[in-house]
Design a protein around this motif. Structure first.
Motif, PDB file in Angstrom:
ATOM      1  N   ASN A   1       0.803  -1.225   0.000  1.00 35.44           N
ATOM      2  CA  ASN A   1       0.000   0.000   0.000  1.00 35.44           C
ATOM      3  C   ASN A   1       0.837   1.278   0.000  1.00 35.44           C
ATOM      4  OD1 ASN A   1      -2.153  -1.798   0.269  1.00 35.44           O
ATOM      5  ND2 ASN A   1      -2.204  -1.585   2.494  1.00 35.44           N
ATOM      6  N   LEU A   2       1.936   1.271   0.752  1.00 38.40           N
ATOM      7  CA  LEU A   2       2.774   2.476   0.842  1.00 38.40           C
ATOM      8  C   LEU A   2       3.864   2.497  -0.217  1.00 38.40           C
ATOM      9  CD1 LEU A   2       3.185   2.979   4.704  1.00 38.40           C
ATOM     10  CD2 LEU A   2       1.313   3.656   3.175  1.00 38.40           C
ATOM     11  N   SER A   3       4.002   1.396  -0.931  1.00 41.48           N
ATOM     12  CA  SER A   3       4.967   1.327  -2.034  1.00 41.48           C
ATOM     13  C   SER A   3       4.526   0.247  -3.009  1.00 41.48           C
ATOM     14  CB  SER A   3       6.374   1.003  -1.509  1.00 41.48           C
ATOM     15  OG  SER A   3       6.470  -0.361  -1.147  1.00 41.48           O
ATOM     16  N   SER A   4       5.217   0.174  -4.131  1.00 38.31           N
ATOM     17  CA  SER A   4       4.930  -0.878  -5.125  1.00 38.31           C
ATOM     18  C   SER A   4       5.961  -1.999  -5.041  1.00 38.31           C
ATOM     19  CB  SER A   4       4.922  -0.268  -6.540  1.00 38.31           C
ATOM     20  OG  SER A   4       6.227   0.209  -6.892  1.00 38.31           O
TER      21      SER A   4
ATOM     22  N   ASP B   1      13.144  -1.561  -7.431  1.00 34.15           N
ATOM     23  CA  ASP B   1      12.839  -0.421  -8.308  1.00 34.15           C
ATOM     24  C   ASP B   1      11.458   0.171  -8.018  1.00 34.15           C
ATOM     25  OD1 ASP B   1      15.290  -0.710  -9.761  1.00 34.15           O
ATOM     26  OD2 ASP B   1      14.396  -2.404 -10.834  1.00 34.15           O
ATOM     27  N   CYS B   2      10.934  -0.123  -6.859  1.00 31.49           N
ATOM     28  CA  CYS B   2       9.570   0.291  -6.516  1.00 31.49           C
ATOM     29  C   CYS B   2       9.421   1.804  -6.410  1.00 31.49           C
ATOM     30  CB  CYS B   2       9.156  -0.341  -5.190  1.00 31.49           C
ATOM     31  SG  CYS B   2      10.134   0.214  -3.768  1.00 31.49           S
ATOM     32  N   LYS B   3       8.176   2.235  -6.496  1.00 29.14           N
ATOM     33  CA  LYS B   3       7.813   3.633  -6.264  1.00 29.14           C
ATOM     34  C   LYS B   3       7.064   3.721  -4.944  1.00 29.14           C
ATOM     35  CE  LYS B   3       7.481   4.897 -11.157  1.00 29.14           C
ATOM     36  NZ  LYS B   3       6.600   5.460 -12.222  1.00 29.14           N
ATOM     37  N   LEU B   4       7.220   4.856  -4.265  1.00 24.48           N
ATOM     38  CA  LEU B   4       6.551   5.062  -2.983  1.00 24.48           C
ATOM     39  C   LEU B   4       5.287   5.886  -3.170  1.00 24.48           C
ATOM     40  CD1 LEU B   4       9.233   3.966  -1.932  1.00 24.48           C
ATOM     41  CD2 LEU B   4       9.214   5.744  -0.197  1.00 24.48           C
ATOM     42  N   HIS B   5       4.331   5.677  -2.293  1.00 23.29           N
ATOM     43  CA  HIS B   5       3.155   6.553  -2.217  1.00 23.29           C
ATOM     44  C   HIS B   5       3.665   7.982  -2.076  1.00 23.29           C
ATOM     45  CE1 HIS B   5      -0.222   8.665  -0.346  1.00 23.29           C
ATOM     46  NE2 HIS B   5      -1.013   7.684  -0.772  1.00 23.29           N
ATOM     47  N   GLY B   6       3.066   8.918  -2.790  1.00 28.88           N
ATOM     48  CA  GLY B   6       3.568  10.286  -2.831  1.00 28.88           C
ATOM     49  C   GLY B   6       3.757  10.929  -1.469  1.00 28.88           C
ATOM     50  N   ASP B   7       2.790  10.776  -0.579  1.00 27.03           N
ATOM     51  CA  ASP B   7       2.898  11.387   0.747  1.00 27.03           C
ATOM     52  C   ASP B   7       3.937  10.688   1.615  1.00 27.03           C
ATOM     53  OD1 ASP B   7       1.077  13.600   0.690  1.00 27.03           O
ATOM     54  OD2 ASP B   7      -0.581  12.162   0.698  1.00 27.03           O
ATOM     55  N   VAL B   8       4.105   9.379   1.420  1.00 29.27           N
ATOM     56  CA  VAL B   8       5.136   8.656   2.169  1.00 29.27           C
ATOM     57  C   VAL B   8       6.517   9.171   1.785  1.00 29.27           C
ATOM     58  CG1 VAL B   8       6.235   6.402   2.500  1.00 29.27           C
ATOM     59  CG2 VAL B   8       3.740   6.591   2.467  1.00 29.27           C
ATOM     60  N   GLU B   9       6.769   9.321   0.498  1.00 32.70           N
ATOM     61  CA  GLU B   9       8.054   9.852   0.043  1.00 32.70           C
ATOM     62  C   GLU B   9       8.273  11.269   0.559  1.00 32.70           C
ATOM     63  OE1 GLU B   9      10.555  10.627  -4.118  1.00 32.70           O
ATOM     64  OE2 GLU B   9       8.737   9.375  -4.123  1.00 32.70           O
ATOM     65  N   ARG B  10       7.235  12.092   0.498  1.00 35.63           N
ATOM     66  CA  ARG B  10       7.344  13.467   0.986  1.00 35.63           C
ATOM     67  C   ARG B  10       7.697  13.502   2.469  1.00 35.63           C
ATOM     68  NH1 ARG B  10       3.878  16.309   3.957  1.00 35.63           N
ATOM     69  NH2 ARG B  10       2.179  14.784   3.625  1.00 35.63           N
ATOM     70  N   VAL B  11       7.001  12.712   3.260  1.00 33.58           N
ATOM     71  CA  VAL B  11       7.221  12.701   4.707  1.00 33.58           C
ATOM     72  C   VAL B  11       8.642  12.251   5.038  1.00 33.58           C
ATOM     73  CG1 VAL B  11       6.584  11.486   6.829  1.00 33.58           C
ATOM     74  CG2 VAL B  11       4.801  12.429   5.355  1.00 33.58           C
ATOM     75  N   LEU B  12       9.099  11.179   4.421  1.00 28.66           N
ATOM     76  CA  LEU B  12      10.448  10.680   4.691  1.00 28.66           C
ATOM     77  C   LEU B  12      11.510  11.718   4.332  1.00 28.66           C
ATOM     78  CD1 LEU B  12      10.054   7.003   3.461  1.00 28.66           C
ATOM     79  CD2 LEU B  12      10.586   7.716   5.801  1.00 28.66           C
ATOM     80  N   LYS B  13      11.362  12.323   3.184  1.00 27.97           N
ATOM     81  CA  LYS B  13      12.347  13.325   2.752  1.00 27.97           C
ATOM     82  C   LYS B  13      12.291  14.573   3.628  1.00 27.97           C
ATOM     83  CE  LYS B  13      12.813  11.965  -2.103  1.00 27.97           C
ATOM     84  NZ  LYS B  13      12.592  12.364  -3.517  1.00 27.97           N
ATOM     85  N   ASP B  14      11.099  14.982   4.041  1.00 24.95           N
ATOM     86  CA  ASP B  14      10.961  16.173   4.891  1.00 24.95           C
ATOM     87  C   ASP B  14      11.610  15.961   6.252  1.00 24.95           C
ATOM     88  OD1 ASP B  14       9.644  17.527   2.918  1.00 24.95           O
ATOM     89  OD2 ASP B  14       7.653  17.398   3.833  1.00 24.95           O
ATOM     90  N   PHE B  15      11.378  14.814   6.871  1.00 24.52           N
ATOM     91  CA  PHE B  15      11.959  14.555   8.189  1.00 24.52           C
ATOM     92  C   PHE B  15      13.477  14.398   8.094  1.00 24.52           C
ATOM     93  CE2 PHE B  15       7.643  13.992   9.512  1.00 24.52           C
ATOM     94  CZ  PHE B  15       7.652  14.194  10.888  1.00 24.52           C
ATOM     95  N   HIS B  16      13.932  13.747   7.042  1.00 23.51           N
ATOM     96  CA  HIS B  16      15.376  13.578   6.853  1.00 23.51           C
ATOM     97  C   HIS B  16      16.046  14.929   6.623  1.00 23.51           C
ATOM     98  CE1 HIS B  16      19.043  12.286   4.512  1.00 23.51           C
ATOM     99  NE2 HIS B  16      19.114  11.504   5.565  1.00 23.51           N
ATOM    100  N   ARG B  17      15.437  15.757   5.792  1.00 24.58           N
ATOM    101  CA  ARG B  17      15.988  17.089   5.500  1.00 24.58           C
ATOM    102  C   ARG B  17      15.984  17.969   6.743  1.00 24.58           C
ATOM    103  NH1 ARG B  17      12.320  18.434   2.192  1.00 24.58           N
ATOM    104  NH2 ARG B  17      13.228  17.293   0.419  1.00 24.58           N
ATOM    105  N   SER B  18      15.000  17.784   7.603  1.00 22.59           N
ATOM    106  CA  SER B  18      14.876  18.594   8.822  1.00 22.59           C
ATOM    107  C   SER B  18      15.698  18.028   9.984  1.00 22.59           C
ATOM    108  CB  SER B  18      13.401  18.678   9.241  1.00 22.59           C
ATOM    109  OG  SER B  18      12.616  19.262   8.225  1.00 22.59           O
ATOM    110  N   ARG B  19      16.429  16.946   9.731  1.00 25.99           N
ATOM    111  CA  ARG B  19      17.262  16.316  10.769  1.00 25.99           C
ATOM    112  C   ARG B  19      16.420  15.857  11.958  1.00 25.99           C
ATOM    113  NH1 ARG B  19      21.343  14.008   9.917  1.00 25.99           N
ATOM    114  NH2 ARG B  19      22.329  14.517  11.903  1.00 25.99           N
ATOM    115  N   LYS B  20      15.250  15.304  11.651  1.00 24.73           N
ATOM    116  CA  LYS B  20      14.377  14.752  12.680  1.00 24.73           C
ATOM    117  C   LYS B  20      14.362  13.234  12.544  1.00 24.73           C
ATOM    118  CE  LYS B  20      11.417  18.832  13.145  1.00 24.73           C
ATOM    119  NZ  LYS B  20      10.022  19.365  13.117  1.00 24.73           N
ATOM    120  N   PRO B  21      14.390  12.503  13.663  1.00 22.91           N
ATOM    121  CA  PRO B  21      14.538  11.048  13.597  1.00 22.91           C
ATOM    122  C   PRO B  21      13.376  10.321  12.934  1.00 22.91           C
ATOM    123  CG  PRO B  21      14.192  11.788  15.863  1.00 22.91           C
ATOM    124  CD  PRO B  21      14.411  13.010  15.053  1.00 22.91           C
TER     125      PRO B  21
END
Length: 269
Positions: free
Chosen positions: A138-141, A148-168
């Motif tokens: 459901n959250l990825s293919s 080579d899977c793709k992630l659900h758009g919001d899942v990818e956004r959330v992961l990248k946002d937290f990583h960029r913000s240096r939040k665990p």
């Protein structure tokens, strides 16, 4: 002035004495309510959503360590519905991830399930993804496309946002697949790298370990009751039910507890 202070102290003690123990509980990494954690679900049930034990253990340990948490899930249809008795797709059934995941919620207001599209990194100190086959369905293919899977758009956004913000970021069982796909050069654990079948349990999903390696991640072998901490990227993972066991659930409970404690520790830095 002294009389006023004494009166206020008595009033404060009187209020606290009427509260449940958790109101004044102090976890290992801060007082109640200082840390706000987003928990992302993918449905309800090991074979087609978020594993029930992993979801509940995550919330228990967050509560025990003095965190507030908010539950999220995509407001979309899940890949399919699995009959958990027969472990086969249930014909003619369609279910919404958010509605299914709402089975984890208890109460009103902030404890209700929220649409993942509303998750804002600025409102939280950390994010945790409990595992289950909903990660790869459901959250990825991943179920279809592997490394080579793709992630659900919001899942990818959330992961990248937290990583960029240096939040665990906390990840249980299959969830490292998500982070390894979109975050470069991270280190995780999904347990063992080969299926060592013993009377205590076995590791049937080691193909996923090879997949995350193929995504460029470094894998570290850990037991189900342990967690691996990538301090540089603030990513914490635990094998959980990558280890299949009939009744040694306390190892899973302890592993998620270790993951949550490290997420809490890093969220206070």
């Amino acid at each position: 002035m002294l009389a006023t202070r004494a009166l206020l102290s008595k009033q404060t003690l009187a209020v606290l004495s009427r509260q449940p123990a958790c109101f004044v509980h102090q976890g290992d990494y801060g007082n109640w309510g200082n840390t706000n954690v987003a928990v992302v679900f993918s449905g309800c049930g090991w074979w087609d959503g978020t594993d029930v034990h992993e979801g509940v253990y995550t919330m228990y340990h967050l509560s025990r360590n003095g965190a507030r948490f908010q539950m999220f899930a995509p407001n979309q249809q899940q890949m399919h519905v699995i009959d958990h008795m027969r472990k086969q797709p249930a014909s003619g059934e369609n279910r919404n991830m958010m509605m299914e995941a709402a089975r984890f919620s208890h109460g009103q207001g902030m404890t209700q399930m929220q649409d993942l599209s509303k998750l804002d990194v600025n409102s939280f100190d950390a994010v945790i993804f409990p595992g289950g086959h909903g990660i790869i369905k459901n959250l990825s293919s991943f179920m279809k496309d592997g490394k080579d899977c793709k992630l659900h758009g919001d899942v990818e956004r959330v992961l990248k946002d937290f990583h960029r913000s240096r939040k665990p970021i906390g990840l249980a069982s299959m969830a490292p697949v998500l982070a390894c796909r979109v975050l470069p050069s991270i280190e995780v654990t999904m347990g063992y790298e080969r299926d060592d079948n013993t009377r205590w349990g076995n590791w049937p999903n080691t193909n996923m370990v090879q997949a995350v390696k193929g995504m460029g991640a470094r894998h570290n072998v850990r037991e189900p009751y342990e967690a691996y901490v990538d301090e540089k990227n603030k990513v914490v993972s635990t094998p959980s039910f990558m280890w299949e066991t009939d009744y040694h659930y306390h190892y899973i409970f302890d592993g998620i507890g270790n993951m949550v404690k490290h997420v809490m520790r890093m969220s206070t830095k």
